[in-house]
Scaffold this motif. Structure first.
Motif, PDB file in Angstrom:
ATOM      1  N   PRO A   3      45.419  48.354  84.961  1.00 53.44           N
ATOM      2  CA  PRO A   3      44.155  48.622  85.622  1.00 53.44           C
ATOM      3  C   PRO A   3      43.139  47.490  85.475  1.00 53.44           C
ATOM      4  O   PRO A   3      42.186  47.396  86.223  1.00 53.44           O
ATOM      5  CB  PRO A   3      43.639  49.890  84.925  1.00 53.44           C
ATOM      6  CG  PRO A   3      44.515  50.140  83.763  1.00 53.44           C
ATOM      7  CD  PRO A   3      45.719  49.278  83.889  1.00 53.44           C
ATOM      8  N   ARG A   4      43.359  46.639  84.467  1.00 54.75           N
ATOM      9  CA  ARG A   4      42.406  45.535  84.282  1.00 54.75           C
ATOM     10  C   ARG A   4      42.545  44.481  85.371  1.00 54.75           C
ATOM     11  O   ARG A   4      41.695  43.631  85.531  1.00 54.75           O
ATOM     12  CB  ARG A   4      42.650  44.848  82.942  1.00 54.75           C
ATOM     13  CG  ARG A   4      42.312  45.700  81.751  1.00 54.75           C
ATOM     14  CD  ARG A   4      42.728  44.944  80.495  1.00 54.75           C
ATOM     15  NE  ARG A   4      43.023  45.876  79.429  1.00 54.75           N
ATOM     16  CZ  ARG A   4      42.112  46.342  78.594  1.00 54.75           C
ATOM     17  NH1 ARG A   4      40.882  45.961  78.680  1.00 54.75           N
ATOM     18  NH2 ARG A   4      42.463  47.192  77.653  1.00 54.75           N
ATOM     19  N   THR A   5      43.689  44.464  86.078  1.00 56.21           N
ATOM     20  CA  THR A   5      43.929  43.361  87.006  1.00 56.21           C
ATOM     21  C   THR A   5      43.994  43.813  88.463  1.00 56.21           C
ATOM     22  O   THR A   5      44.476  43.104  89.323  1.00 56.21           O
ATOM     23  CB  THR A   5      45.252  42.663  86.654  1.00 56.21           C
ATOM     24  OG1 THR A   5      46.280  43.638  86.712  1.00 56.21           O
ATOM     25  CG2 THR A   5      45.214  42.033  85.294  1.00 56.21           C
ATOM     26  N   ARG A  58      36.917  49.285  85.960  1.00 53.63           N
ATOM     27  CA  ARG A  58      38.313  48.858  86.048  1.00 53.63           C
ATOM     28  C   ARG A  58      38.482  47.357  85.817  1.00 53.63           C
ATOM     29  O   ARG A  58      39.558  46.908  85.433  1.00 53.63           O
ATOM     30  CB  ARG A  58      38.889  49.237  87.420  1.00 53.63           C
ATOM     31  CG  ARG A  58      39.206  50.692  87.495  1.00 53.63           C
ATOM     32  CD  ARG A  58      39.136  51.239  88.900  1.00 53.63           C
ATOM     33  NE  ARG A  58      39.310  52.671  88.842  1.00 53.63           N
ATOM     34  CZ  ARG A  58      40.502  53.251  88.838  1.00 53.63           C
ATOM     35  NH1 ARG A  58      41.606  52.528  88.903  1.00 53.63           N
ATOM     36  NH2 ARG A  58      40.598  54.563  88.764  1.00 53.63           N
ATOM     37  N   GLU A  59      37.427  46.625  86.075  1.00 45.80           N
ATOM     38  CA  GLU A  59      37.478  45.180  85.836  1.00 45.80           C
ATOM     39  C   GLU A  59      37.566  44.867  84.341  1.00 45.80           C
ATOM     40  O   GLU A  59      38.118  43.855  83.941  1.00 45.80           O
ATOM     41  CB  GLU A  59      36.207  44.558  86.441  1.00 45.80           C
ATOM     42  CG  GLU A  59      36.166  43.055  86.410  1.00 45.80           C
ATOM     43  CD  GLU A  59      37.151  42.432  87.391  1.00 45.80           C
ATOM     44  OE1 GLU A  59      37.429  41.251  87.224  1.00 45.80           O
ATOM     45  OE2 GLU A  59      37.645  43.140  88.295  1.00 45.80           O
ATOM     46  N   HIS A  60      37.004  45.753  83.512  1.00 46.03           N
ATOM     47  CA  HIS A  60      36.843  45.424  82.090  1.00 46.03           C
ATOM     48  C   HIS A  60      37.546  46.372  81.127  1.00 46.03           C
ATOM     49  O   HIS A  60      37.623  46.085  79.935  1.00 46.03           O
ATOM     50  CB  HIS A  60      35.343  45.386  81.735  1.00 46.03           C
ATOM     51  CG  HIS A  60      34.604  44.305  82.456  1.00 46.03           C
ATOM     52  ND1 HIS A  60      34.569  43.009  82.014  1.00 46.03           N
ATOM     53  CD2 HIS A  60      33.907  44.323  83.608  1.00 46.03           C
ATOM     54  CE1 HIS A  60      33.873  42.271  82.867  1.00 46.03           C
ATOM     55  NE2 HIS A  60      33.453  43.051  83.832  1.00 46.03           N
ATOM     56  N   HIS A  61      38.011  47.510  81.620  1.00 46.55           N
ATOM     57  CA  HIS A  61      38.573  48.520  80.716  1.00 46.55           C
ATOM     58  C   HIS A  61      39.807  49.171  81.342  1.00 46.55           C
ATOM     59  O   HIS A  61      39.934  49.196  82.570  1.00 46.55           O
ATOM     60  CB  HIS A  61      37.543  49.634  80.433  1.00 46.55           C
ATOM     61  CG  HIS A  61      36.247  49.122  79.887  1.00 46.55           C
ATOM     62  ND1 HIS A  61      36.034  48.937  78.531  1.00 46.55           N
ATOM     63  CD2 HIS A  61      35.098  48.736  80.500  1.00 46.55           C
ATOM     64  CE1 HIS A  61      34.802  48.467  78.350  1.00 46.55           C
ATOM     65  NE2 HIS A  61      34.218  48.335  79.524  1.00 46.55           N
ATOM     66  N   ALA A  62      40.658  49.706  80.489  1.00 41.16           N
ATOM     67  CA  ALA A  62      41.768  50.534  80.983  1.00 41.16           C
ATOM     68  C   ALA A  62      41.156  51.861  81.447  1.00 41.16           C
ATOM     69  O   ALA A  62      40.517  52.564  80.661  1.00 41.16           O
ATOM     70  CB  ALA A  62      42.776  50.761  79.873  1.00 41.16           C
TER      71      ALA A  62
END
Ligand code: SAM
Ligand code: DTB
Ligand code: SF4
Length: 341
Positions: A3-5, A58-62
Motif C-alpha cells: 500500500p505504500r507504493t 496510503r503514501e506514508h503508512h500501511a
C-alpha cells in the motif's frame, strides 16, 4: 501490492495552492500550515476531505495496520493542576480516590498482560504537575522493566526539565506524551495552572533528549472549529511534527467543569482526524479517548480518515475504553490488523 507504493505521485503535491503549507513549497507536510489553510481543509466536502486523507495515508503508512497502545495510570488522582476536563484534578469534586505511585511489580504484571493481549506499546500516566526526582528514579525502573518485556515504552508525567528528559532517555524511554490540548486562544479557558509555553518548553526538552514526541489534544470542550484548526496548525508546526498525535474526544466526567458541554458533531470529529492526517503525513494519528462513547460506524470512519492507532485495553487512565476483545472483533470486521511492534 504494497500500500505504500500504490500512488506514483505524492497526492499532497497536487494540492491547490490555498491548501498547501505556507512556505509555498511542498515539504511533504513538514512546512508550516497557517490556521486559514487548515480551515480550508476543514471546509472541504466530507468525501473530498476523506479522499485526500486516504491518499496521504496510503503514501506514508500501511493502510490496513493499526498501532495498539495500552494505558496504565501508575499514579492516580490528587493532581494540583486545574485542567477543566480532568477527573484527576484536586480542583474538581469527581469522587476519584487518590493513590500513591504503583509498585514496579504491579506495573510489570499489567505490562505483561497488555503484551499478551497484543499491545505494541505500554503508556504509563501519572497525575503530577511534574515528577519529583525520587519518583523519576522509580519511573525509570518501570521503563527499563517494560522495555525488557519487548514493548515500546511511553510515559506522561506532566512538565519535564531537560535533565529529567535525559534521565528517561537513558532508561530507554521511546515516547513521552504531553499534549497541547487546544489552540493557544482557547487553552486559557480550560487550564489556568500552567501555560501553553510551559507545554512547548517540555516538548522541546523531550525532543532535545532524543525521545519520540507524542502530542495531541482534546476536542469537544466547547471550542470553535477555528480553535481546532489552531491546535492542528500548532501540532503540524512543531519541527519535526510529533511522531504520535492523540486526538481525544472529551470524556465528560461528572464533577468536572466541562461536564455538560455540548458534544462535538461526530462528522466534525472525523474531519479533525482527516485534517490531522493530511497536515502530519508521517505521524501516527491516534483515535484516543472517547471511543467508548462512539459507535463502531463512527470509529470506522475515523480509520478511513487516516487514524492508525488506538488506545487498547479496558481502561484509559480512570475512565472506560472499549473491551480489548470487542476491539479485536471490530478490527477484524474492518479487515484491519494490529501493527507488529
Ligand atoms: N498529568 C499529565 C499531563 O497532563 O501532562 C499526564 C496525564 S493527562 C491525563 C494526559 C492527557 O489526557 C491530557 O493532556 C488530556 O489531553 C487527556 N485527557 C485527560 N482527561 C481527559 C478527558 N476527560 N477526556 C479526554 N481526554 C482527556
Ligand atoms: C492522551 O492523549 N490521552 C490519554 C493519554 N494521552 C495519557 C489519556 C486519556 C484520559 C481520559 C480520561 C481518563 O481516563 O482519566
Ligand atoms: Fe493533572 Fe494531567 Fe489531569 Fe491536568 S490532565 S489535572 S495535569 S492529571
Amino acid at each position: 501490492m504494497n500500500p505504500r507504493t500504490t500512488t506514483a505521485v505524492a497526492p499532497h503535491r497536487r494540492r491547490p495552492h490555498h491548501l498547501a503549507p505556507s512556505d509555498g513549497a511542498d515539504t511533504g507536510g513538514l512546512g508550516r500550515w497557517s490556521v486559514d489553510q487548515v480551515l480550508a481543509l476543514y471546509a472541504l466536502p466530507l468525501p473530498e476531505l476523506l479522499f485526500r486523507a486516504q491518499q496521504v495515508h496510503r503514501e506514508h503508512h500501511a493502510a490496513d495496520e493499526v498501532q495498539l497502545s495500552t494505558l496504565l495510570s501508575i499514579k492516580t488522582g490528587g493532581c494540583p493542576e486545574d485542567c477543566g476536563y480532568c477527573p484527576q484534578s484536586v480542583h474538581h469534586e469527581t469522587g476519584l480516590k487518590a493513590d500513591k505511585l504503583m509498585d514496579l511489580d504491579e506495573v510489570l504484571d499489567a505490562a505483561r498482560e497488555a503484551k499478551a493481549q497484543g499491545a505494541g506499546r505500554f503508556c504509563m500516566g501519572a497525575a503530577w504537575r511534574e515528577p519529583k526526582d525520587r519518583d523519576l528514579d522509580k519511573v525509570a525502573a518501570m521503563v527499563e522493566g517494560v522495555k525488557a518485556l519487548g514493548l515500546e515504552t511511553c510515559v506522561t508525567l506532566g512538565m519535564l526539565r531537560a535533565d529529567q528528559a535525559r534521565r528517561l532517555k537513558d532508561a530507554g524511554l521511546d515516547y513521552y506524551n504531553h499534549n497541547l490540548d487546544s489552540s493557544p486562544q482557547f487553552y486559557g479557558r480550560v487550564i489556568g495552572t500552567r501555560t501553553y509555553q510551559d507545554r512547548l518548553d517540555t516538548l522541546a526538552h523531550v525532543r532535545e533528549a532524543g525521545i519520540h514526541v507524542c502530542c495531541g489534544g482534546i476536542v469537544g470542550m466547547g471550542e470553535t472549529r477555528e480553535d481546532r484548526a489552531g491546535l492542528i496548525a500548532q501540532l503540524a508546526g512543531l519541527d519535526p511534527a510529533p511522531e504520535s498525535v492523540p486526538i481525544n474526544n472529551l470524556v465528560q466526567v461528572p464533577g468536572t467543569p466541562l461536564e455538560a458541554t455540548e458534544p462535538i458533531d461526530p462528522f466534525e470529529f472525523v474531519r479533525t482526524i482527516a485534517v490531522a492526517r493530511i497536515t502530519m503525513p508521517t505521524s501516527m494519528v491516534r483515535l484516543s479517548a472517547g471511543r467508548e462513547q462512539m459507535d463502531e460506524a463512527l470509529q470506522a470512519m475515523c480509520f478511513v480518515a487516516g487514524a492508525n492507532s488506538i488506545f487498547y485495553g479496558d481502561r484509559l487512565l480512570t475512565t472506560a475504553n472499549p473491551q480489548a476483545q470487542k476491539d479485536r472483533a471490530l478490527l477484524s470486521r474492518l479487515g484491519l490488523k494490529a501493527q507488529q511492534a
